[in-house]
Design an enzyme around this catalytic site. Structure first.
Site, mmCIF file in Angstrom:
data_model
loop_
_atom_site.group_PDB
_atom_site.id
_atom_site.type_symbol
_atom_site.label_atom_id
_atom_site.label_comp_id
_atom_site.label_asym_id
_atom_site.label_seq_id
_atom_site.Cartn_x
_atom_site.Cartn_y
_atom_site.Cartn_z
ATOM 1 N N GLY A 1 1.167 -1.219 0.530
ATOM 2 C CA GLY A 1 -0.137 -0.303 -0.216
ATOM 3 C C GLY A 1 0.524 0.929 -0.514
ATOM 4 O O GLY A 1 1.996 1.408 -0.018
ATOM 5 N N SER B 1 0.350 -8.713 -1.356
ATOM 6 C CA SER B 1 -0.689 -10.028 -2.314
ATOM 7 C C SER B 1 -1.343 -9.036 -3.358
ATOM 8 O O SER B 1 -2.139 -8.127 -2.662
ATOM 9 C CB SER B 1 -1.760 -10.246 -0.721
ATOM 10 O OG SER B 1 -2.902 -11.253 -1.554
ATOM 11 N N VAL C 1 -7.970 4.311 0.689
ATOM 12 C CA VAL C 1 -7.965 6.225 0.812
ATOM 13 C C VAL C 1 -6.892 6.653 1.414
ATOM 14 O O VAL C 1 -6.095 5.752 1.787
ATOM 15 C CB VAL C 1 -8.446 5.541 1.976
ATOM 16 C CG1 VAL C 1 -10.865 6.055 1.908
ATOM 17 C CG2 VAL C 1 -9.102 5.171 3.463
ATOM 18 N N ALA D 1 -5.038 13.036 1.371
ATOM 19 C CA ALA D 1 -4.644 14.481 1.911
ATOM 20 C C ALA D 1 -3.191 14.121 2.750
ATOM 21 O O ALA D 1 -2.889 13.335 3.916
ATOM 22 C CB ALA D 1 -6.072 15.249 2.891
ATOM 23 N N LYS E 1 -3.302 21.962 -1.207
ATOM 24 C CA LYS E 1 -3.866 21.738 -0.608
ATOM 25 C C LYS E 1 -3.467 22.963 0.681
ATOM 26 O O LYS E 1 -2.201 22.583 1.036
ATOM 27 C CB LYS E 1 -4.175 20.208 0.272
ATOM 28 C CG LYS E 1 -4.059 20.703 2.269
ATOM 29 C CD LYS E 1 -4.181 19.333 2.603
ATOM 30 C CE LYS E 1 -4.571 19.095 4.182
ATOM 31 N NZ LYS E 1 -4.733 18.146 4.703
ATOM 32 N N PRO F 1 -4.709 26.552 8.225
ATOM 33 C CA PRO F 1 -3.866 26.402 7.102
ATOM 34 C C PRO F 1 -2.493 26.763 7.089
ATOM 35 O O PRO F 1 -2.106 26.332 8.764
ATOM 36 C CB PRO F 1 -3.877 28.069 6.553
ATOM 37 C CG PRO F 1 -4.488 29.227 8.115
ATOM 38 C CD PRO F 1 -5.238 28.054 9.264
ATOM 39 N N LEU G 1 -0.168 2.173 8.591
ATOM 40 C CA LEU G 1 -1.681 1.125 9.292
ATOM 41 C C LEU G 1 -1.299 0.081 10.480
ATOM 42 O O LEU G 1 -1.202 0.494 11.652
ATOM 43 C CB LEU G 1 -2.832 1.478 8.486
ATOM 44 C CG LEU G 1 -2.993 2.180 8.092
ATOM 45 C CD1 LEU G 1 -4.414 1.309 7.173
ATOM 46 C CD2 LEU G 1 -3.867 3.536 7.988
ATOM 47 N N GLY H 1 -2.082 10.391 9.045
ATOM 48 C CA GLY H 1 -1.413 8.918 8.242
ATOM 49 C C GLY H 1 -0.550 8.678 7.603
ATOM 50 O O GLY H 1 0.700 8.168 7.696
ATOM 51 N N ILE H 2 -0.308 9.400 6.469
ATOM 52 C CA ILE H 2 0.939 9.387 5.634
ATOM 53 C C ILE H 2 2.409 10.316 5.964
ATOM 54 O O ILE H 2 2.695 9.927 6.201
ATOM 55 C CB ILE H 2 0.184 10.168 4.162
ATOM 56 C CG1 ILE H 2 -0.390 8.714 3.452
ATOM 57 C CG2 ILE H 2 1.522 9.776 3.149
ATOM 58 C CD1 ILE H 2 -1.423 9.807 2.209
#
Ligand code: FAD
Length: 515
Positions: free
Chosen positions: A10, A35, A43, A46, A74, A92, A346, A358-359
């Site tokens: 992923g 796999s 998902v 952002a 963004k 911001p 994750l 997350g990223i």
């Protein structure tokens, strides 16, 4: 430590493979096994503004990777309805100015020049209201105070404290595809197969993984990028998971990918988080579609109701689009690095995506892995320092997210009323008290690095509006002339930029046409 096996393809797996190749070249041999049967989470679109260091480290310019990933800019997270229906504010990518030692937000509390702290204190807020792009059509960056690096590659650590004015939205599966090519072109071995067993030696360290069709993959260092499954770290090594659910109860999401025509629909240059009855909906504008999803707590509504709410929110454009229901594991592995296994993504930890962390966690983890990379003696202290860094970054972000709910003025149903009485992490309780009489600063926010500077806390505290924050008493005794001039300077600069910058639609149309 020359043989690395990454399990999982992923965003986490491919970011790790690409980064390690960029860092170590062919001094390290990397195999990535993923796999074909177990899908990726699908998902994660952002980002944080620090992500630019990732691409720069890889030697990639925006024109190389952005078109391939349908990426957009963004400038902020826009929060809608967290205070009351119809209200919005921005968090911001812009540092807060200080006047005479007091942040502009503190001056704003004493002299509110308008009802909106965000447009009064930050230039970016007006730009986003007007759908502006952070670059001119000739690609020049808007004039803001930040550090733009010219000596590549670089890492987050070198630029901590400097605020780059934008991050990206991108299609996660396209980024994984792009990085697959990047990494395999540079020698990463790519195995598409199911890992069916994980081997351990007599000390309990990982020795190999067994695949269904490609046999045994042995290695020195194993990177667990298997997502919420935590196949290596949590399952094989039985490292426990520390749940954050008591403080952050949203544990589910339903996502849709809604087609969009950028020739007709405006591309808002921000991620939007719209509060709902049992959570919030994200809206992420990409070049050819909108990524959207409802993050909610299963204690308050069921998946059917969540999907219905999301479809009503999106309207007719969502009619024929399939929904992706996701159960989320909120919290972190007690340690992300155990013996010779490092979990990234994750499998290491996750908090709801309210601030797109997350990223960022993945990127930070990879940088730390390089920083603390082991030698053959597997020095314990390197692992411990790595684990502290990762624990701090996730625990710090947890505090920041809890503030959104505790701070939200809305209390119109059980879900929102409960956000005011739910346990908060211990140290946050004390900080909340301090912030009532003094806006957050470096001395009162979570003290260890977690990617969020004090100005971020100022935005959420003043934007959500449920906590009464008072200006510093000293401001009654200090001449306000310079602060009022600074508010005027913010307004003037915003007006100039709104007048001169193109919209995102104009900018990306040019990029698409290759101008
Ligand atoms: P996954 O995408 O789940 O990948 C797991 C991989 O492991 C797959 O390739 C799978 O094939 C492989 N695998 C599993 N088992 C085996 C096996 N037995 N053998 C071989 N391979 C195996 N982050 C952000 O930064 N911004 C956002 O806006 C954002 N939004 C999010 C919204 C939601 C609802 C959720 C849940 C997450 C969001 N995230 C976001 C987080 C982000 O999606 C993840 O951090 C990121 O996608 C990394 O996922 P991953 O690679 O760890 O796991």
């Amino acid at each position: 430590m020359r043989d690395v096996v990454i399990v999982g393809g992923g965003t986490a797996g491919w970011m790790t493979a690409a980064y390690l190749t960029a860092a170590f070249g062919n001094r390290v041999k990397i195999t990535l096994v993923e796999s074909a049967d177990v899908g990726t989470i699908g998902v994660g679109e952002a980002t944080f503004s620090d992500i630019r260091h990732f691409f720069e480290f890889l030697g990639l310019a925006e024109r190389d990777w952005m078109p391939a990933c349908n990426a957009t800019y963004k400038l902020a997270v826009r929060f809608e309805n967290w205070r009351e229906p119809g209200h919005h504010f921005y968090h911001p990518f812009e540092q807060l100015k200080s006047v005479k030692g007091f942040p502009l937000t503190d001056w704003w509390l004493r002299y509110p020049t308008s009802k909106r702290f965000d447009t009064d204190c930050f230039v970016m807020a007006s730009l986003i209201d007007a759908n502006r792009n952070p670059r001119y059509l000739d690609n020049r960056l808007l004039e803001q105070e930040f550090v733009e690096s010219d000596d590549l590659p670089n890492t987050i650590a070198e630029y901590q404290g400097a605020q780059f004015p934008y991050a990206y939205h991108f299609e996660a599966h396209l980024l994984a595809k792009y990085l697959t090519k990047y990494a395999t072109d540079r020698g990463v071995r790519h195995v598409v197969d199911n890992v069916v067993d994980v081997g351990r030696d007599e000390r309990g360290w990982l020795s190999h993984v067994d695949t269904a069709e490609h046999g045994r993959l042995a290695g020195d260092l194993f990177v667990d990028c298997t997502g919420f499954r935590g196949l290596l770290l949590n399952k094989a090594l039985e490292e426990p998971f520390v749940s954050y659910q008591d403080t952050l109860p949203n544990d589910s999401a339903v996502a849709l990918q809604v087609p969009m025509d950028m020739d007709k629909d405006p591309l808002r240059p921000c991620t939007t988080a719209t509060a709902q009855d049992a959570g919030w909906i994200w809206t992420i504008p990409l070049i050819s579609r909108i990524g959207t999803g409802y993050v909610y707590s299963g204690d308050y509504i069921d998946p059917e109701e969540a999907e219905r709410t999301l479809r009503e929110f999106v309207g007719p454009a969502a009619a024929d689009v399939p929904a992706n229901h996701i159960k989320m594991r909120i919290g972190r592995s007690r340690r992300s690095w155990v013996n010779n296994c490092v979990a990234i993504g994750l499998s290491s930890g996750f908090v709801e995506p309210l601030e797109s962390t997350g990223i960022f966690f993945i990127h930070y983890a990879i940088e730390q892995l390089v920083k603390y990379y082991p030698a053959a003696d597997w020095e314990r202290s390197l692992r411990e320092q790595y684990n502290s860094a990762l624990m701090n970054v996730m625990d710090g972000v947890r505090e920041f997210l809890v503030l959104h709910y505790r701070g939200a003025k809305r209390a119109d149903n059980q879900y929102w009323r409960d956000t005011k009485i739910r346990t908060v992490p211990d140290s946050l309780a004390e900080r909340l008290e301090q912030w009532e009489s003094k806006v957050p600063d470096a001395g009162t926010v979570y003290p260890r690095y977690h990617g969020l500077p004090p100005y971020s806390y100022n935005c959420v505290l003043l934007g959500t509006g449920g906590i009464d924050v008072r200006p510093s008493p000293a401001l009654d005794l200090i001449d306000e002339k310079d602060a009022l001039a600074e508010f005027q300077a913010v307004r003037d600069k915003a007006r100039h930029l709104v007048r001169t910058l193109p919209t995102q639609n104009e900018y990306f149309r040019r990029m698409r046409e290759g101008v």
